[in-house]
Design an enzyme around this catalytic site. Structure first.
Site, PDB file in Angstrom:
ATOM      1  N   ASP A 125     -36.817 -32.047  31.371  1.00 13.94           N
ATOM      2  CA  ASP A 125     -37.587 -32.669  30.299  1.00 13.94           C
ATOM      3  C   ASP A 125     -38.970 -33.075  30.816  1.00 13.94           C
ATOM      4  O   ASP A 125     -39.279 -32.850  31.990  1.00 13.94           O
ATOM      5  CB  ASP A 125     -36.810 -33.869  29.746  1.00 13.94           C
ATOM      6  CG  ASP A 125     -37.027 -34.089  28.261  1.00 13.94           C
ATOM      7  OD1 ASP A 125     -38.090 -33.703  27.741  1.00 13.94           O
ATOM      8  OD2 ASP A 125     -36.132 -34.667  27.607  1.00 13.94           O
ATOM      9  N   ASP A 154     -37.170 -32.166  18.827  1.00 16.98           N
ATOM     10  CA  ASP A 154     -35.711 -32.216  18.946  1.00 16.98           C
ATOM     11  C   ASP A 154     -35.057 -32.015  17.582  1.00 16.98           C
ATOM     12  O   ASP A 154     -35.553 -32.506  16.563  1.00 16.98           O
ATOM     13  CB  ASP A 154     -35.259 -33.581  19.477  1.00 16.98           C
ATOM     14  CG  ASP A 154     -35.589 -33.785  20.941  1.00 16.98           C
ATOM     15  OD1 ASP A 154     -36.116 -32.853  21.574  1.00 16.98           O
ATOM     16  OD2 ASP A 154     -35.315 -34.887  21.441  1.00 16.98           O
ATOM     17  N   SER A 158     -38.920 -27.911  29.095  1.00 14.41           N
ATOM     18  CA  SER A 158     -39.470 -28.572  27.908  1.00 14.41           C
ATOM     19  C   SER A 158     -40.994 -28.538  27.889  1.00 14.41           C
ATOM     20  O   SER A 158     -41.617 -29.066  26.961  1.00 14.41           O
ATOM     21  CB  SER A 158     -38.986 -30.032  27.859  1.00 14.41           C
ATOM     22  OG  SER A 158     -37.594 -30.103  27.750  1.00 14.41           O
ATOM     23  N   LYS A 188     -31.852 -28.417  32.712  1.00 13.03           N
ATOM     24  CA  LYS A 188     -32.844 -28.724  31.679  1.00 13.03           C
ATOM     25  C   LYS A 188     -33.791 -29.756  32.256  1.00 13.03           C
ATOM     26  O   LYS A 188     -33.380 -30.848  32.627  1.00 13.03           O
ATOM     27  CB  LYS A 188     -32.161 -29.265  30.423  1.00 13.03           C
ATOM     28  CG  LYS A 188     -33.141 -29.750  29.351  1.00 13.03           C
ATOM     29  CD  LYS A 188     -32.399 -30.356  28.172  1.00 13.03           C
ATOM     30  CE  LYS A 188     -33.348 -30.995  27.169  1.00 13.03           C
ATOM     31  NZ  LYS A 188     -32.608 -31.614  26.030  1.00 13.03           N
TER      32      LYS A 188
END
Length: 404
Positions: free
Chosen positions: A155, A216, A187, A153
């Protein structure tokens, strides 16, 4: 020779993600929503971000049946690393909370038949202030591959959002170059949305396996419905972007946490399955109530989510402003999934025909209740009006087959 070199450079610069992963939405567990950035292992050793916590969750996934129904990724989020890179410029785990290191943790997770996910950030620092990957993308991609990471992931805190259209595909190139299949969670679109920068979803889908579009999630019904509302309003853009290998990610499943009840838990699982969304739980599997474990492991709901066609469902009708009705086309042996979502705090009865929902097959459809282990409900005529009663802040979810 110069022309050939330029052609090669252009090819490398536009290289798409090539890992063969996420042919259906990924399923697993993600640490963030439930445990956040709790790094105080002295005062809270059972709930701090640590190898101990991650191993315990991996054990629960295997021993309590989650792995058997498809959950496979065990994912770290922010706050796992040391505050500084090592002497070679590589990321390193916090030595107190991850004394064995990330490779050893990944080896343990793999030994349990699961996969390991990790977190990075495209900017100079992560959202919590740990080292970011800007200027280190290639090094970090190779480090993650060397550790045996299966999902990343990435960000976007502390970064120049205007460079993401170049920077995220650059990370895609470096992940491809490692030779290790690493599912790439981006993201990027969420940051462009917040910055009011037009999102090129063709480019996103070429470079990411899953991607975040909105805020989120928090452990509340209001947060869940806020995300759903955004997806409803943008469905004409989001639906075409999704498919095998590349899916919209409305964020974590909070079923089993303290902020939502059983009706709402069923509704989130159903909605994420209609959306063809990743099912990444963020909860404490060590003490989850059996009713919520059963919701998370509902094979009929998971079967809808994991349908191989990978088509995202969409809202087809709103009834009295409180009930939204969704249809997802499936590859089979099911044909469609039909969902009613009641966002109101009291039960609601909807009276509607299948034709009003876009179904035209005249012999009608066989209905099965996905929440009740696929229990046969009956054959519904296309033009007849039927009543559907939905619980307060709850949902109905049906499997539909063409009637013979």
């Amino acid at each position: 020779m110069l022309a050939i070199t330029l052609l090669v450079l252009c090819a490398v610069g536009t290289q798409a993600l090539d890992n063969g992963l996420a042919r259906t939405p990924p399923m697993g567990w993600l640490i963030w929503e439930r445990f956040r950035c709790n790094t105080n292992c002295k005062l809270d050793p059972n709930n701090c971000v640590s190898e101990k916590l991650v191993k315990e969750m991996a054990d629960r996934m295997v021993e309590d049946g989650y792995k058997d129904v498809g959950y496979e990724y065990v994912n770290l989020d922010d706050c796992w690393s040391d505050k500084e890179r090592d002497a070679q410029g590589r990321l390193q785990a916090d030595p107190d909370r991850f004394p064995s290191g990330i490779k050893s943790l990944a080896d343990y997770i793999h030994s349990r038949g699961l996969k390991m996910g990790i977190y990075g950030d495209y900017g100079t620092k992560t959202c919590a202030g740990y080292p970011g990957s800007l200027g280190h993308l290639q090094t970090d991609a190779q480090t993650f591959a060397d550790w045996g990471i299966d999902m990343l992931k990435l960000d976007g805190c502390n970064s120049n959002v205007t460079t993401m259209k170049k920077g995220y595909p650059e990370m895609t190139k470096y992940l491809n170059a490692t030779g290790r299949p690493i599912l790439f969670s981006c993201s990027w679109p969420d940051y462009e949305r917040a910055a009011k920068i037009p999102i090129n979803y063709t480019l996103v889908a070429d470079n990411c396996n899953i991607w975040r579009n909105y805020d989120d999630i928090n452990d509340s019904w209001g947060s869940i419905t806020g995300i759903i509302d955004y997806y409803d309003k943008t469905q004409d853009t989001l639906v075409p972007a999704a498919g095998p290998g590349h899916f919209n990610d409305p964020d974590m499943i909070v079923v089993g946490d303290q902020g939502i009840n059983v009706n709402q838990a069923n509704a989130q699982m159903a909605m994420w399955s209609i959306f063809a969304a990743p099912l990444l739980m963020s909860n404490d599997l060590r003490n989850i109530q059996p009713v919520y474990r059963d919701i998370l492991q509902n094979k009929e709901v998971i079967r809808i989510n994991q349908d191989p066609a990978g088509k995202m469902g969409k809202r087809v009708l709103t009834y009295n402003s409180t009930v939204d009705i969704y249809v997802r086309t499936l590859a089979g042996p099911l044909e469609f999934a039909l969902m009613f979502l009641n966002t109101a705090a009291k039960p609601c009865t909807v009276t509607v025909s299948l034709r009003q929902l876009g179904f035209t097959y005249q012999p009608g459809f066989e209905f099965e209740d996905a929440f009740d282990n696929g229990r046969f409900v009956g054959v519904f005529n296309t033009d007849q009006m039927y009543n559907y009663t939905i619980k307060a802040t709850g949902a109905l979810l049906y499997n539909l087959y063409f009637s013979s």
